[in-house]
Design a protein around this motif. Sequence first.
Motif, PDB file in Angstrom:
ATOM      1  N   PHE A   4      34.852  33.566  39.837  1.00  0.00           N
ATOM      2  CA  PHE A   4      33.984  33.453  41.288  1.00  0.00           C
ATOM      3  C   PHE A   4      34.877  32.593  42.083  1.00  0.00           C
ATOM      4  N   GLY A   5      35.354  31.534  41.513  1.00  0.00           N
ATOM      5  CA  GLY A   5      36.066  30.563  42.156  1.00  0.00           C
ATOM      6  C   GLY A   5      37.411  31.440  42.835  1.00  0.00           C
ATOM      7  N   LEU A   6      37.911  31.973  41.719  1.00  0.00           N
ATOM      8  CA  LEU A   6      39.399  32.501  42.316  1.00  0.00           C
ATOM      9  C   LEU A   6      39.255  33.549  43.374  1.00  0.00           C
ATOM     10  N   LEU A   7      38.124  34.255  43.376  1.00  0.00           N
ATOM     11  CA  LEU A   7      37.709  35.268  44.318  1.00  0.00           C
ATOM     12  C   LEU A   7      37.677  34.358  45.716  1.00  0.00           C
ATOM     13  N   TYR A   8      37.101  33.333  45.839  1.00  0.00           N
ATOM     14  CA  TYR A   8      36.834  32.447  47.093  1.00  0.00           C
ATOM     15  C   TYR A   8      38.162  31.877  47.560  1.00  0.00           C
ATOM     16  N   VAL A   9      38.883  31.385  46.417  1.00  0.00           N
ATOM     17  CA  VAL A   9      40.250  30.756  46.740  1.00  0.00           C
ATOM     18  C   VAL A   9      41.248  31.562  47.272  1.00  0.00           C
ATOM     19  N   ALA A  57      36.958  44.490  42.398  1.00  0.00           N
ATOM     20  CA  ALA A  57      35.979  43.556  41.989  1.00  0.00           C
ATOM     21  C   ALA A  57      34.684  44.379  42.090  1.00  0.00           C
ATOM     22  N   GLY A  58      34.477  45.103  43.277  1.00  0.00           N
ATOM     23  CA  GLY A  58      33.294  45.593  43.783  1.00  0.00           C
ATOM     24  C   GLY A  58      32.937  46.873  42.723  1.00  0.00           C
ATOM     25  N   TRP A  59      34.038  47.626  42.338  1.00  0.00           N
ATOM     26  CA  TRP A  59      33.584  48.861  41.558  1.00  0.00           C
ATOM     27  C   TRP A  59      33.400  48.296  40.124  1.00  0.00           C
ATOM     28  N   ILE A  61      42.927  46.365  47.562  1.00  0.00           N
ATOM     29  CA  ILE A  61      42.711  47.110  46.417  1.00  0.00           C
ATOM     30  C   ILE A  61      41.952  46.212  45.240  1.00  0.00           C
ATOM     31  N   PRO A  62      42.430  45.079  44.923  1.00  0.00           N
ATOM     32  CA  PRO A  62      41.635  44.153  44.156  1.00  0.00           C
ATOM     33  C   PRO A  62      40.354  43.778  44.588  1.00  0.00           C
ATOM     34  N   LEU A 121      40.525  41.433  36.031  1.00  0.00           N
ATOM     35  CA  LEU A 121      41.939  41.431  36.644  1.00  0.00           C
ATOM     36  C   LEU A 121      41.695  41.064  38.083  1.00  0.00           C
ATOM     37  N   ALA A 122      40.715  41.920  38.523  1.00  0.00           N
ATOM     38  CA  ALA A 122      40.752  41.459  40.364  1.00  0.00           C
ATOM     39  C   ALA A 122      40.760  40.154  40.855  1.00  0.00           C
ATOM     40  N   PRO A 123      39.935  39.212  40.421  1.00  0.00           N
ATOM     41  CA  PRO A 123      40.047  37.783  41.033  1.00  0.00           C
ATOM     42  C   PRO A 123      41.260  37.224  40.903  1.00  0.00           C
ATOM     43  N   PHE A 124      41.891  37.527  39.850  1.00  0.00           N
ATOM     44  CA  PHE A 124      43.537  36.914  39.704  1.00  0.00           C
ATOM     45  C   PHE A 124      44.419  37.814  40.714  1.00  0.00           C
ATOM     46  N   LEU A 125      44.131  39.313  40.943  1.00  0.00           N
ATOM     47  CA  LEU A 125      45.209  39.720  41.662  1.00  0.00           C
ATOM     48  C   LEU A 125      44.790  39.526  43.101  1.00  0.00           C
TER      49      LEU A 125
END
Lengths: 325, 199
Positions: free
Chosen positions: A232-237, A126-128, A121-122, A78-82
């Motif tokens: 990974f890409g979404l976190l960067y985006v 992602a970290g947790w 929060i997201p 969920l995290a990268p999308f959020l």
Amino acid sequence: MQGLLRGLVYGGLIITVLMTATAWGMWLERKLAARMQSRIGPNVVGKFGLLQPVADLMKLLQKEEIYPIGADRLLFDLAPFLVTTFAIATAAVVPFSAEAVGADLDVGLLWVLALGGLMVIPVWMAGWASNNKFALIGGMRAVAQSISYGVPLVLTSLVAVVFTGTMSLSGIVKFQIEHGWLALWPPGPGVVAFVLFYMALLAESNRIPFDIPEAESELVAGITTEYTGMKFGLLYVGEYVHTMVGSAIAAVIFLGGWDGPFHIASGLHWMVIKTVALFASVYWVRWSLLRFRSDQLMRLCWLYLVPVSLGLVVFAALWRHFVLR
Amino acid sequence: MNLEMLMQDPALWGLGIATLAFAMLAVSVKNLVHAVLWLGMSLLGTAALFAKFDASFLAAIQVLLYVGGVVVLLIFGVMLTREHDNLAAFRTTRRPVRAALVAIALFVGLVHAILNTPGLGDPSAGKLVSMPDLGMSLLGPYAFAFEVLSLLLLAAMVGAVVLARKRDPGQPSAKKLIRHRNLGRQVVEGLAATDEVGQ
């Protein structure tokens, strides 16, 4: 029903423009970084390497998805999308010109700050969820940094609100068209507020010199350590979109938005020029400065940024009361 | 908008039920991190309800302070507690009867207060409050209450700093002071005893 249709069309337009801009924003950053470091940068895929983002995207889509052992799968997915969703949702209230604005809320600035604060929060999720100590440390650093730098960010935005007497972003621009850009007028405090806002923005979007959540020399890659492929890409985006929307908001609040210098040829293009210039300057800073240590970061925020921005709010109130009346 | 008309709105019911469901999840899941995130969802649901009632300022503040602030602080709290992955450690159903009584009393009190709110069910009472009006009333007629609240917050903050402060090594701790007093008493008693012996 018409409102819903308009929302859908405008929303789709904003997502498309932002994602495209982000892809070539990355290309721009790599070219700039290469120029500053006497390298060439992407130059193989397409003319001047212009098709590099497409190649990167194809590569990311084909990567294997890996879940670390003990990961919290739902939160991990969920995290990268959020992160990306919150970053894009902020853009809904940004007035790109007098007409091109998704939702001209009378609490537009508050909406931006609220969603910007939510993004942590997201990032922490992602970290947790990665079940990795480096990722978790990165996530906790992100939380600590976001709470601290949220204070000067809100306070410097408050300076703009007190000056202009409105929280609507297009209202702030209209005030500046009449009275001059906030970064230039009143001379001095305006530009200080702008610089503080810019610094807090760098910290909120985890950019060097404040990128300690993913400090690669100590934390591998921080929160992105365990991510592969498009997640990974979404976190960067998400981070790039955050920086881009943040630049747009800084341009709206302090640099007059769509107003041209001396009101020359005002319109959407000025907004684009200002946003891209601020966006590029973020990467100029990124490739010029070193990274702060965690404790230095906190000291800078609480001992310097917060008191100065509080002083600016007081000044803004006095100016508003005695000069603008 | 009329209250009866609003009550027939399916979106309102959906939001309300979702908010309640998230709140139930927040207090019933055993993973503490998940509980915090469900609480965040529930608070977002409340913000959506505010937005539904055209209270956009309240909605934005709800997201900024509660979801962005309180939930993040709770995350901090969870990460600072030991064994936040140890699910069994947090099953605190030790005093179910007392807890239920407090919960029921709170519920009844809140319902009573809400039903006795003046202007409830009066469509004209729910007129839009603009941002400037809100700001003016906070700094005008309600300035005193506003200042009292800020003072309360300041007091809470100072209290938190005092509690969290590292003790100055030169200053004796409360425990040590008590021991000193006991020592003093022993000395006095001892002197008295020798006095008796002397007589």
